[in-house]
Design an enzyme around this catalytic site. Structure first.
Site: not given
Length: 360
Positions: A49, A207, A211
């Site tokens: 995020e 990319d 997490q």
């Protein structure tokens, strides 16, 4: 070995047979080197995020003709799914904190939305009446109070944007805009690659999921990296991890940056630091001081001073005085900002190529 690399890179250039000369091989090696010199491999790293996938979307918008109408249509279910997830996050938080709606009739609206949550992620399709349920909930003061306490639970940054645009998004014939797509949140669980050309340089940008459970995949992208773009969300200084509700997100980001930056594997690899989500940070800093994450900060609580302090704090984690780190403040959902920043990044590689050629 070089011959085999040339054959893979430039098939057909390597001649075979007894007539192959040393000069021809040297010429082919130079062609291969020139090809490699003009190809830049960028690896996007950072915690979940932080905005990595949004940067990748921006490269597509800026350098690969953006999204077709059919591709935009495919994002409709993602937008609708994000809306359900965000509203359910608020409703769950209200229940956990013992908060109530200001209007008891909102209980029916809440039941309507929570009923949609178990749906498959790619089957969520909000009707106009569903949209009105969300709108009424969003306008409820109890929901607003719970949203103001969002640092105590997990909710996407896109929540307010989607809720404020709920009538348009759930209207008949809705087609996601570019801004809608940039605001969507879909967890990256595989390695995603983007190829594009900018100012004569060929780029490959990778990319990978940020997490904790996804970081084991990072090592598969370490080979042949020209530079690393490490992304940290400035706005997360008062938030906790989704994976670990006791760990401050900013502290996790800094620990991760320090460990990657100081790996022997990347001793000579330039690091480009994107301090992202400046738009959210600028709004938040007026109400929540950065001493939440940095109790040693003694400066004024203005935006620029706080940004500079955090930037210096992060860069100081680099233990190699010879390593180049290039910091930039970014807002990944702002295409103009990312164009400006990435143009500056490209200049770094153009200058490197000129130096390699002995022209500067």
């Amino acid at each position: 070995m070089i011959k085999s690399m040339i054959e893979r890179c430039c098939p057909g250039l390597v001649e075979s047979g007894p007539d192959t000369t040393s000069n021809n091989i040297d010429k082919q090696i130079q062609v291969w080197k020139k090809h490699r010199q003009n190809e830049v491999h960028l690896l996007l790293l950072g915690p979940g995020e932080s905005g990595k996938s949004t940067i990748l979307k921006q490269m597509r918008i800026l350098h690969n003709s953006g999204y077709t109408e059919a591709e935009r249509q495919q994002y409709k279910v993602v937008v609708h799914r994000n809306i359900v997830e965000c509203m359910c996050a608020i409703l769950t938080a209200m229940e956990n904190m013992g908060m109530r709606f200001s209007d008891k009739d909102r209980v029916t609206d809440a039941d309507c939305i929570t009923y949609l949550k178990p749906c498959n992620a790619f089957q969520t399709n909000l009707s106009p009446s569903d949209g009105m349920c969300v709108k009424r909930l969003w306008n409820d003061s109890g929901v607003q109070n719970a949203y103001d306490m969002r640092a105590d639970y997990q909710i996407y940054d896109c929540a307010q944007y989607f809720f404020d645009n709920i009538e348009r998004i759930t209207g008949t014939g809705y087609l996601p805009t570019v801004d809608d797509i940039l605001c969507t949140r879909l967890e990256t669980t595989k390695i995603v690659e983007a190829k594009f050309v900018c100012k004569g340089l060929s780029f490959k940008m990778f990319d990978v999921g940020g997490q904790r459970t996804q970081r084991s995949k990072w090592i598969h992208c370490f080979d042949d990296v020209t530079a690393i773009i490490f992304i940290i969300a400035l706005s997360e200084y008062n938030l906790r991890l989704a994976e670990d509700n006791k760990t401050n997100r900013m502290k996790e980001s800094m620990q991760l940056f320090g460990s990657i930056c100081n790996m022997k594997y990347f001793t000579n690899t330039p690091f480009i630091l994107f301090l992202n989500k400046t738009d959210i940070f600028e709004k938040k800093i007026a109400f929540i001081p950065i001493t939440t994450a940095f109790p040693d900060y003694a400066g004024p609580n203005d935006c620029e001073s706080c940004k500079e302090f955090i930037q210096n704090k992060i860069i100081s984690l680099n233990r190699n005085p010879e390593k180049s780190i290039f910091p930039h403040f970014t807002n990944a959902t702002d295409t103009n900002n990312i164009k400006f920043v990435f143009d500056a990044v490209v200049e770094i590689f153009l200058e490197h190529n000129l130096k390699s050629a002995g022209l500067v």
